[in-house]
Each structure stands twice: as C-alpha cells, then as structure tokens.
Design a protein around this motif. Sequence first.
Motif, PDB file in Angstrom:
ATOM      1  N   PRO A 188       0.799  -1.228   0.000  1.00  0.00           N
ATOM      2  CA  PRO A 188       0.000   0.000   0.000  1.00  0.00           C
ATOM      3  C   PRO A 188       0.833   1.279   0.000  1.00  0.00           C
ATOM      4  CG  PRO A 188      -0.897  -1.585   1.547  1.00  0.00           C
ATOM      5  CD  PRO A 188       0.438  -2.119   1.104  1.00  0.00           C
ATOM      6  N   ALA A 189       1.930   1.305   0.757  1.00  0.00           N
ATOM      7  CA  ALA A 189       2.748   2.519   0.815  1.00  0.00           C
ATOM      8  C   ALA A 189       3.377   2.809  -0.538  1.00  0.00           C
ATOM      9  CB  ALA A 189       3.828   2.377   1.884  1.00  0.00           C
ATOM     10  N   ARG A 190       3.878   1.786  -1.194  1.00  0.00           N
ATOM     11  CA  ARG A 190       4.480   1.959  -2.510  1.00  0.00           C
ATOM     12  C   ARG A 190       3.440   2.405  -3.528  1.00  0.00           C
ATOM     13  NH1 ARG A 190       9.101  -0.003  -3.695  1.00  0.00           N
ATOM     14  NH2 ARG A 190       9.973  -0.369  -5.726  1.00  0.00           N
ATOM     15  N   ALA A 191       2.192   1.980  -3.306  1.00  0.00           N
ATOM     16  CA  ALA A 191       1.102   2.373  -4.198  1.00  0.00           C
ATOM     17  C   ALA A 191       0.620   3.786  -3.932  1.00  0.00           C
ATOM     18  CB  ALA A 191      -0.067   1.391  -4.054  1.00  0.00           C
ATOM     19  N   GLY A 192       1.223   4.460  -2.951  1.00  0.00           N
ATOM     20  CA  GLY A 192       0.847   5.840  -2.677  1.00  0.00           C
ATOM     21  C   GLY A 192      -0.450   5.986  -1.912  1.00  0.00           C
ATOM     22  N   LEU A 193      -0.732   5.055  -1.009  1.00  0.00           N
ATOM     23  CA  LEU A 193      -1.971   5.105  -0.235  1.00  0.00           C
ATOM     24  C   LEU A 193      -1.700   5.518   1.207  1.00  0.00           C
ATOM     25  CD1 LEU A 193      -3.799   1.870  -1.448  1.00  0.00           C
ATOM     26  CD2 LEU A 193      -4.298   4.236  -2.097  1.00  0.00           C
ATOM     27  N   ILE A 194      -2.624   6.278   1.755  1.00  0.00           N
ATOM     28  CA  ILE A 194      -2.564   6.643   3.171  1.00  0.00           C
ATOM     29  C   ILE A 194      -3.084   5.464   3.982  1.00  0.00           C
ATOM     30  CG2 ILE A 194      -3.572   8.111   4.957  1.00  0.00           C
ATOM     31  CD1 ILE A 194      -3.761  10.328   2.826  1.00  0.00           C
ATOM     32  N   LEU A 213      -9.659  -1.467  15.061  1.00  0.00           N
ATOM     33  CA  LEU A 213      -9.869  -2.092  13.754  1.00  0.00           C
ATOM     34  C   LEU A 213      -8.582  -2.362  12.996  1.00  0.00           C
ATOM     35  CD1 LEU A 213     -12.969   0.009  12.599  1.00  0.00           C
ATOM     36  CD2 LEU A 213     -12.944  -2.221  13.734  1.00  0.00           C
ATOM     37  N   GLY A 214      -7.460  -1.870  13.502  1.00  0.00           N
ATOM     38  CA  GLY A 214      -6.201  -2.079  12.803  1.00  0.00           C
ATOM     39  C   GLY A 214      -6.012  -1.098  11.658  1.00  0.00           C
ATOM     40  N   HIS A 215      -5.313  -1.541  10.597  1.00  0.00           N
ATOM     41  CA  HIS A 215      -5.005  -0.656   9.479  1.00  0.00           C
ATOM     42  C   HIS A 215      -6.280  -0.290   8.710  1.00  0.00           C
ATOM     43  CE1 HIS A 215      -0.913  -1.126  10.399  1.00  0.00           C
ATOM     44  NE2 HIS A 215      -0.725  -2.300   9.848  1.00  0.00           N
ATOM     45  N   ARG A 216      -6.398   1.014   8.393  1.00  0.00           N
ATOM     46  CA  ARG A 216      -7.564   1.517   7.663  1.00  0.00           C
ATOM     47  C   ARG A 216      -7.079   2.434   6.534  1.00  0.00           C
ATOM     48  NH1 ARG A 216     -11.569  -1.379   8.319  1.00  0.00           N
ATOM     49  NH2 ARG A 216     -13.094   0.295   8.073  1.00  0.00           N
ATOM     50  N   TYR A 217      -7.765   2.358   5.401  1.00  0.00           N
ATOM     51  CA  TYR A 217      -7.418   3.146   4.224  1.00  0.00           C
ATOM     52  C   TYR A 217      -8.615   4.030   3.861  1.00  0.00           C
ATOM     53  CZ  TYR A 217      -3.714  -0.306   4.043  1.00  0.00           C
ATOM     54  OH  TYR A 217      -2.650  -1.111   4.384  1.00  0.00           O
ATOM     55  N   PRO A 218      -8.505   5.355   4.057  1.00  0.00           N
ATOM     56  CA  PRO A 218      -9.651   6.237   3.786  1.00  0.00           C
ATOM     57  C   PRO A 218     -10.234   6.009   2.400  1.00  0.00           C
ATOM     58  CG  PRO A 218      -7.923   7.445   4.918  1.00  0.00           C
ATOM     59  CD  PRO A 218      -7.349   6.099   4.589  1.00  0.00           C
ATOM     60  N   ASP A 276       3.754   8.289   3.239  1.00  0.00           N
ATOM     61  CA  ASP A 276       4.375   7.106   3.826  1.00  0.00           C
ATOM     62  C   ASP A 276       5.096   7.438   5.121  1.00  0.00           C
ATOM     63  OD1 ASP A 276       6.174   8.639   2.322  1.00  0.00           O
ATOM     64  OD2 ASP A 276       7.539   6.944   2.059  1.00  0.00           O
ATOM     65  N   GLN A 277       5.536   8.716   5.267  1.00  0.00           N
ATOM     66  CA  GLN A 277       6.219   9.152   6.482  1.00  0.00           C
ATOM     67  C   GLN A 277       5.264   9.808   7.478  1.00  0.00           C
ATOM     68  OE1 GLN A 277       9.803  11.456   5.593  1.00  0.00           O
ATOM     69  NE2 GLN A 277       9.872  10.555   3.548  1.00  0.00           N
ATOM     70  N   ASP A 278       4.257  10.496   6.973  1.00  0.00           N
ATOM     71  CA  ASP A 278       3.315  11.203   7.846  1.00  0.00           C
ATOM     72  C   ASP A 278       1.892  10.977   7.348  1.00  0.00           C
ATOM     73  OD1 ASP A 278       2.064  12.853   9.656  1.00  0.00           O
ATOM     74  OD2 ASP A 278       2.676  14.730   8.688  1.00  0.00           O
ATOM     75  N   PRO A 279       1.362   9.765   7.515  1.00  0.00           N
ATOM     76  CA  PRO A 279       0.013   9.476   7.006  1.00  0.00           C
ATOM     77  C   PRO A 279      -1.065  10.337   7.643  1.00  0.00           C
ATOM     78  CG  PRO A 279       0.760   7.729   8.463  1.00  0.00           C
ATOM     79  CD  PRO A 279       1.947   8.610   8.210  1.00  0.00           C
ATOM     80  N   TRP A 280      -0.891  10.680   8.930  1.00  0.00           N
ATOM     81  CA  TRP A 280      -1.911  11.477   9.608  1.00  0.00           C
ATOM     82  C   TRP A 280      -1.935  12.902   9.062  1.00  0.00           C
ATOM     83  CZ3 TRP A 280      -5.240   8.781  12.408  1.00  0.00           C
ATOM     84  CH2 TRP A 280      -4.830   7.555  12.903  1.00  0.00           C
ATOM     85  N   GLY A 281      -0.768  13.468   8.796  1.00  0.00           N
ATOM     86  CA  GLY A 281      -0.715  14.806   8.229  1.00  0.00           C
ATOM     87  C   GLY A 281      -1.321  14.846   6.844  1.00  0.00           C
ATOM     88  N   ALA A 282      -1.037  13.818   6.031  1.00  0.00           N
ATOM     89  CA  ALA A 282      -1.602  13.750   4.688  1.00  0.00           C
ATOM     90  C   ALA A 282      -3.125  13.599   4.751  1.00  0.00           C
ATOM     91  CB  ALA A 282      -0.982  12.585   3.914  1.00  0.00           C
ATOM     92  N   ALA A 283      -3.586  12.743   5.655  1.00  0.00           N
ATOM     93  CA  ALA A 283      -5.034  12.546   5.794  1.00  0.00           C
ATOM     94  C   ALA A 283      -5.714  13.825   6.250  1.00  0.00           C
ATOM     95  CB  ALA A 283      -5.316  11.407   6.782  1.00  0.00           C
ATOM     96  N   ASP A 284      -5.064  14.575   7.129  1.00  0.00           N
ATOM     97  CA  ASP A 284      -5.650  15.822   7.612  1.00  0.00           C
ATOM     98  C   ASP A 284      -5.767  16.842   6.483  1.00  0.00           C
ATOM     99  OD1 ASP A 284      -6.738  17.375   9.716  1.00  0.00           O
ATOM    100  OD2 ASP A 284      -4.849  18.449   9.935  1.00  0.00           O
ATOM    101  N   TRP A 285      -4.788  16.857   5.561  1.00  0.00           N
ATOM    102  CA  TRP A 285      -4.881  17.775   4.417  1.00  0.00           C
ATOM    103  C   TRP A 285      -6.090  17.418   3.561  1.00  0.00           C
ATOM    104  CZ3 TRP A 285      -4.875  17.390  -0.927  1.00  0.00           C
ATOM    105  CH2 TRP A 285      -4.755  18.595  -1.622  1.00  0.00           C
ATOM    106  N   TRP A 286      -6.277  16.148   3.281  1.00  0.00           N
ATOM    107  CA  TRP A 286      -7.387  15.717   2.436  1.00  0.00           C
ATOM    108  C   TRP A 286      -8.752  15.927   3.089  1.00  0.00           C
ATOM    109  CZ3 TRP A 286      -7.330  14.692  -2.540  1.00  0.00           C
ATOM    110  CH2 TRP A 286      -6.167  14.222  -3.158  1.00  0.00           C
ATOM    111  N   LEU A 287      -8.835  15.646   4.381  1.00  0.00           N
ATOM    112  CA  LEU A 287     -10.139  15.618   5.044  1.00  0.00           C
ATOM    113  C   LEU A 287     -10.486  16.910   5.780  1.00  0.00           C
ATOM    114  CD1 LEU A 287      -9.822  11.980   6.387  1.00  0.00           C
ATOM    115  CD2 LEU A 287     -11.382  12.762   4.591  1.00  0.00           C
ATOM    116  N   GLY A 288      -9.514  17.814   5.917  1.00  0.00           N
ATOM    117  CA  GLY A 288      -9.772  19.087   6.579  1.00  0.00           C
ATOM    118  C   GLY A 288     -10.194  20.160   5.582  1.00  0.00           C
ATOM    119  N   GLY A 289     -10.697  21.261   6.102  1.00  0.00           N
ATOM    120  CA  GLY A 289     -11.082  22.369   5.238  1.00  0.00           C
ATOM    121  C   GLY A 289      -9.866  23.004   4.582  1.00  0.00           C
TER     122      GLY A 289
END
Length: 228
Positions: free
Chosen positions: A139-145, A152-157, A182-195
């Motif tokens: 998943p990381a190589r595929a560019g997924l958060i 629930l363990g690993h989750r992919y938005p 791949d280094q900061d999944p939470w920061g990347a997710a926050d960019w996508w899901l935040g205003g």
Amino acid sequence: MTTNDLLELLRRHLPEIQASLTAAEYARFQDSVRRLREVGDDTRAMRFALREVRLCLLALPRENELRRRLDQFRSAGAARAAVLPDADRLDEVIRLLESVDWPTLDPVSAEIARGVRQRLLTAPARGPERLTGAAAEDPARAGLIRLTHPELGHRYPDFQFDPDTGEPRPVVQRINRMLLSDQDPWGAADWWLGGNTWLRDAPAALVGRVPDALLTEAAAALVGDGAW
C-alpha cells in the motif's frame, strides 16, 4: 501487580509516555512491548522482556504515576503473579502503540493531536482485505494513506479509491506522494479531510468534481514545490 495490570497501565498512559520520552526512547519502548508478543509462552523470556519494558520507562519523571506503579511490578513476587499476558490485551496495546506515533509532544499538544486523529478515523475507510493488485501487495508503494485504528487495525480512507472500480485514484496517489504520506500518514489525511481555504472545501470531497490539476496545485502550494 500482574502482567495484565501492567498492560492496562500502559494502555491508559500511552499519550503521556509519548509526551515524556524522546523519539529514540519511545522507539525503544515500542520495540520492547512488541517483544512481549514475540516470546510467546516462554515464561523465562517473558520475564526478561517485561524487565526491558520497565527499564525503558525509567526515563519517565520520578513523580509520574506510571513510574511509581512500576516499582510495584518490580518485586519478584508481583512479577510471578501472572507472567504471561492475555493475548488479546497485548494485541490491543500494540495496536495503540502503532497508532500513537506522532513526534514527541507536550501533554497539551499530544491531547490535541489525539483529537485530530480520532476525527480522521471517523471518515469512511476500508480494511486491507478490500485492497487489490499492487495496492494490496504494498500500500505505501502504491501511494496510499494507511491509518491505524486502535480497534480495527489498518484503515485506508475511502476517498482514495474510485467508487466504481475500487482502484486507487491516480491523482490521490500522486498527491499522497507529494505529501510524503508514507512518512506522515496522519498529516496527509488531515490535508485531504480538513477544510482548505484555497479550495473552499475539503480536498477529499472535491476528487472527481474539480480538475485533478487544481488539487495538485493546492498540494504543491502546501509543500512549496512547483515542480509537481
């Protein structure tokens, strides 16, 4: 104090432990807890592994409640009370360890960071069993958060995937790499899901509704690199 009592203490105090230890100390602590699972039913090896966990936590301030409680666990009699931990409880603590991986913060900042993560984990997401092809292999190589849920363990938005084919969206993969997901999944997710002030909406809500180039430009503005 039994081994399970110790695990419960760790579960309750993980954010505090993270805030009190340096990054190197916390990494060593994580490894020591994971080792509890690796030793299996070997009680002698388990005692050595438990000792390593306790030694890692001696870096905590002496006035810390967990540090004080560790002295109870140090006595030989208490350590023998129940050496082998409950497997499910140990797995839960390890899942929590893997989900609390932000840089060392003060307690207030750690609390804020935990709140952000809890918000991100409420977004629709799928487990690894629904990934296919290259995404399932790496998943990381595929560019997924990949976010880690404490239960629930690993989750992919879900916004990362085409709703019709289930395949990763190329624009999301490209932007995730820009955001170093791949280094900061939470920061990347926050960019996508935040205003987003520039886009006037959460970027995840705009995938497929606005040109891919617009989303890419917004991400490039964040990372400060126009080469993307």
